[in-house]
Design an enzyme around this catalytic site. Structure first.
Site, PDB file in Angstrom:
ATOM      1  N   ASP A   9       0.847  -1.194   0.000  1.00  0.00           N
ATOM      2  CA  ASP A   9       0.000   0.000   0.000  1.00  0.00           C
ATOM      3  C   ASP A   9       0.886   1.250   0.000  1.00  0.00           C
ATOM      4  OD1 ASP A   9      -2.364  -1.441  -0.094  1.00  0.00           O
ATOM      5  OD2 ASP A   9      -2.422  -1.672   2.076  1.00  0.00           O
ATOM      6  N   LYS A  31       0.714  -7.980  -2.452  1.00  0.00           N
ATOM      7  CA  LYS A  31      -0.585  -7.540  -2.987  1.00  0.00           C
ATOM      8  C   LYS A  31      -0.442  -6.135  -3.570  1.00  0.00           C
ATOM      9  CE  LYS A  31      -4.257  -6.117  -0.374  1.00  0.00           C
ATOM     10  NZ  LYS A  31      -4.916  -4.923  -0.940  1.00  0.00           N
ATOM     11  N   ASP A  58      -5.201  -6.977  -6.683  1.00  0.00           N
ATOM     12  CA  ASP A  58      -6.481  -6.790  -5.977  1.00  0.00           C
ATOM     13  C   ASP A  58      -7.227  -5.608  -6.580  1.00  0.00           C
ATOM     14  OD1 ASP A  58      -8.508  -6.922  -4.108  1.00  0.00           O
ATOM     15  OD2 ASP A  58      -7.358  -5.889  -2.539  1.00  0.00           O
ATOM     16  N   LYS A  60     -10.524  -6.045  -7.776  1.00  0.00           N
ATOM     17  CA  LYS A  60     -11.959  -6.292  -7.511  1.00  0.00           C
ATOM     18  C   LYS A  60     -12.827  -6.011  -8.731  1.00  0.00           C
ATOM     19  CE  LYS A  60     -11.564  -5.307  -2.553  1.00  0.00           C
ATOM     20  NZ  LYS A  60     -10.186  -4.748  -2.516  1.00  0.00           N
ATOM     21  N   HIS A  62     -15.714  -6.001 -11.357  1.00  0.00           N
ATOM     22  CA  HIS A  62     -17.164  -6.082 -11.206  1.00  0.00           C
ATOM     23  C   HIS A  62     -17.764  -5.418 -12.431  1.00  0.00           C
ATOM     24  CE1 HIS A  62     -20.846  -5.383  -8.300  1.00  0.00           C
ATOM     25  NE2 HIS A  62     -21.148  -6.087  -9.370  1.00  0.00           N
ATOM     26  N   ASP A  63     -18.163  -6.235 -13.414  1.00  0.00           N
ATOM     27  CA  ASP A  63     -18.665  -5.662 -14.674  1.00  0.00           C
ATOM     28  C   ASP A  63     -19.444  -6.752 -15.391  1.00  0.00           C
ATOM     29  OD1 ASP A  63     -18.899  -4.006 -17.045  1.00  0.00           O
ATOM     30  OD2 ASP A  63     -17.088  -2.967 -16.407  1.00  0.00           O
ATOM     31  N   ILE A  64     -19.858  -6.492 -16.620  1.00  0.00           N
ATOM     32  CA  ILE A  64     -20.570  -7.544 -17.344  1.00  0.00           C
ATOM     33  C   ILE A  64     -19.589  -8.689 -17.625  1.00  0.00           C
ATOM     34  CG2 ILE A  64     -22.307  -5.992 -18.340  1.00  0.00           C
ATOM     35  CD1 ILE A  64     -20.681  -6.060 -20.964  1.00  0.00           C
ATOM     36  N   PRO A  65     -20.127  -9.911 -17.772  1.00  0.00           N
ATOM     37  CA  PRO A  65     -19.233 -11.071 -17.898  1.00  0.00           C
ATOM     38  C   PRO A  65     -18.158 -10.927 -18.977  1.00  0.00           C
ATOM     39  CG  PRO A  65     -21.477 -11.820 -17.518  1.00  0.00           C
ATOM     40  CD  PRO A  65     -21.552 -10.315 -17.681  1.00  0.00           C
ATOM     41  N   THR A  67     -16.698  -8.301 -20.205  1.00  0.00           N
ATOM     42  CA  THR A  67     -15.643  -7.357 -19.807  1.00  0.00           C
ATOM     43  C   THR A  67     -14.742  -7.967 -18.739  1.00  0.00           C
ATOM     44  OG1 THR A  67     -17.095  -5.524 -20.357  1.00  0.00           O
ATOM     45  CG2 THR A  67     -15.253  -5.033 -18.883  1.00  0.00           C
ATOM     46  N   THR A 118     -16.117  -5.125   4.062  1.00  0.00           N
ATOM     47  CA  THR A 118     -16.218  -5.056   5.530  1.00  0.00           C
ATOM     48  C   THR A 118     -16.608  -3.655   5.996  1.00  0.00           C
ATOM     49  OG1 THR A 118     -13.828  -4.779   5.577  1.00  0.00           O
ATOM     50  CG2 THR A 118     -14.674  -6.970   6.088  1.00  0.00           C
ATOM     51  N   ARG A 180      -3.419  -8.835  12.734  1.00  0.00           N
ATOM     52  CA  ARG A 180      -2.491  -8.048  13.542  1.00  0.00           C
ATOM     53  C   ARG A 180      -1.737  -8.953  14.502  1.00  0.00           C
ATOM     54  NH1 ARG A 180      -3.034  -5.013  10.193  1.00  0.00           N
ATOM     55  NH2 ARG A 180      -3.694  -2.852  10.191  1.00  0.00           N
ATOM     56  N   GLN A 189      -8.145  -0.734  11.437  1.00  0.00           N
ATOM     57  CA  GLN A 189      -8.804  -2.039  11.503  1.00  0.00           C
ATOM     58  C   GLN A 189      -9.498  -2.173  12.855  1.00  0.00           C
ATOM     59  OE1 GLN A 189      -9.089  -3.939   8.967  1.00  0.00           O
ATOM     60  NE2 GLN A 189      -7.235  -3.923   7.709  1.00  0.00           N
ATOM     61  N   GLY A 209      -0.377  -5.466   5.897  1.00  0.00           N
ATOM     62  CA  GLY A 209       0.265  -4.278   5.346  1.00  0.00           C
ATOM     63  C   GLY A 209       1.124  -3.572   6.371  1.00  0.00           C
ATOM     64  N   ARG A 210       0.504  -2.628   7.080  1.00  0.00           N
ATOM     65  CA  ARG A 210       1.269  -1.759   7.977  1.00  0.00           C
ATOM     66  C   ARG A 210       2.109  -2.457   9.039  1.00  0.00           C
ATOM     67  NH1 ARG A 210      -4.035   1.756   8.606  1.00  0.00           N
ATOM     68  NH2 ARG A 210      -4.798  -0.342   8.157  1.00  0.00           N
TER      69      ARG A 210
HETATM   70  O1  C5P Z   1      -2.178  -2.270   6.707  1.00  0.00           O
HETATM   71  P1  C5P Z   1      -3.189  -3.357   6.815  1.00  0.00           P
HETATM   72  O2  C5P Z   1      -2.598  -4.668   7.338  1.00  0.00           O
HETATM   73  O3  C5P Z   1      -4.439  -2.955   7.556  1.00  0.00           O
HETATM   74  O4  C5P Z   1      -3.591  -3.642   5.289  1.00  0.00           O
HETATM   75  C1  C5P Z   1      -4.604  -4.543   4.966  1.00  0.00           C
HETATM   76  C2  C5P Z   1      -4.761  -4.621   3.476  1.00  0.00           C
HETATM   77  O5  C5P Z   1      -5.873  -5.482   3.194  1.00  0.00           O
HETATM   78  C3  C5P Z   1      -5.062  -3.291   2.791  1.00  0.00           C
HETATM   79  O6  C5P Z   1      -4.483  -3.349   1.484  1.00  0.00           O
HETATM   80  C4  C5P Z   1      -6.567  -3.279   2.709  1.00  0.00           C
HETATM   81  O7  C5P Z   1      -7.042  -2.541   1.619  1.00  0.00           O
HETATM   82  C5  C5P Z   1      -6.882  -4.757   2.513  1.00  0.00           C
HETATM   83  N1  C5P Z   1      -8.227  -5.139   2.966  1.00  0.00           N
HETATM   84  C6  C5P Z   1      -8.664  -4.955   4.265  1.00  0.00           C
HETATM   85  N2  C5P Z   1      -9.928  -5.321   4.634  1.00  0.00           N
HETATM   86  C7  C5P Z   1     -10.749  -5.846   3.731  1.00  0.00           C
HETATM   87  C8  C5P Z   1     -10.339  -6.036   2.428  1.00  0.00           C
HETATM   88  C9  C5P Z   1      -9.061  -5.657   2.067  1.00  0.00           C
HETATM   89  O8  C5P Z   1      -7.918  -4.491   5.102  1.00  0.00           O
HETATM   90  N3  C5P Z   1     -11.958  -6.219   4.115  1.00  0.00           N
END
Ligand code: C5P
Length: 231
Positions: A9, A31, A58, A60, A62-65, A67, A118, A180, A189, A209-210
């Site tokens: 990210d 990712k 990643d 995601k 989401h379009d017509i099949p 495409t 989420t 985490r 989160q 990520g972080r």
């Molecule tokens: O930094 P962190 O560990 O929170 O990053 C989580 C990654 O997972 C980010 O790229 C975030 O967009 C992705 N993600 C998420 N929750 C979701 C779907 C994707 O945190 N429900």
């Protein structure tokens, strides 16, 4: 054995390459999401692949099949290993994605379906016409639809992975963000699990990520997660 995927990210290809080089052998899977792809396009996928890493794209879809079918083929040609679609695109769209990927044989990317974002609660679902179902019920319904229609796996929260992994067919991939390590900052989160908890509940891949990218020592942070999940 579950695998760690680090979410790249960051805003630019330069930063992405620097992070991947810094983390080195500790992580083999990254990712690339909308922010980085919108900024740098396929070049950043190539750059990460050229460093010997696997890529989870990643975007995601989401379009017509038709495409989605063509977009999946474009992504597959980039050599990505995992890519996401929205299960709410419906059976024909999921099937089109799965069939498009299958044409790449051994090199086919695995198709992961996103169920319910989420960030959405029951009111958000009602607003888009999904009334009378809780988010958890909607997750279960579209998860089954996606896997029955050919998706290889799902992106799901650590709170959902247990019930989904018990109810869906063996071999389904479960990619879980919101992870985490004990003691690390939550950031934005809210509902998290530790790496060990997520894997115990059935996660096959963890997206983190972080806790890795922002750690004082990203290599040590990544190695600790890999060790915790038994790598
Ligand atoms: O930094 P962190 O560990 O929170 O990053 C989580 C990654 O997972 C980010 O790229 C975030 O967009 C992705 N993600 C998420 N929750 C979701 C779907 C994707 O945190 N429900």
């Amino acid at each position: 054995m579950a695998e760690l995927i680090v979410a790249l990210d960051v805003a630019s290809r330069g930063e992405a390459v620097e992070k991947v080089k810094t983390i080195g052998d500790a992580v083999g899977f990254y990712k690339i999401g909308l922010e980085l792809f919108a900024a740098e396009g396929p070049d950043v996928v190539k750059a990460v692949r050229d460093l010997g890493k696997r890529v989870f794209l990643d975007l995601k879809f989401h379009d017509i099949p038709r495409t989605v079918e063509r977009a999946v083929k474009s992504a597959a040609r980039l050599g990505v290993n995992l890519l996401t679609i929205h299960a709410s695109g419906g059976r024909a769209m999921v099937r089109a994605a799965a069939d498009a990927a299958a044409e790449f044989g051994e090199e086919a990317p695995k198709i992961l379906a996103v169920t319910v974002l989420t960030s959405m609660d029951a009111q958000d679902l009602a607003d888009i016409g999904v009334a009378g179902r809780t988010p958890a019920e909607q997750v279960r319904a579209v998860a089954s639809l996606a896997v029955d229609s050919g998706a290889d796996g799902l992106v799901c929260s650590p709170l959902e992975v247990g019930s989904l992994s018990r109810s869906l067919r063996p071999g389904t991939i479960f990619v879980t963000p919101g992870v985490r390590p004990a003691g690390s900052a939550l950031g934005d989160q809210k509902r998290v699990a530790t790496p060990a908890e997520a894997v115990r509940d059935g996660a096959t891949h963890l997206v983190v990520g972080r806790p890795v990218l922002a750690a004082p020592d990203p290599v040590a942070a990544a190695r600790a997660i890999v060790q915790e999940i038994g790598g």
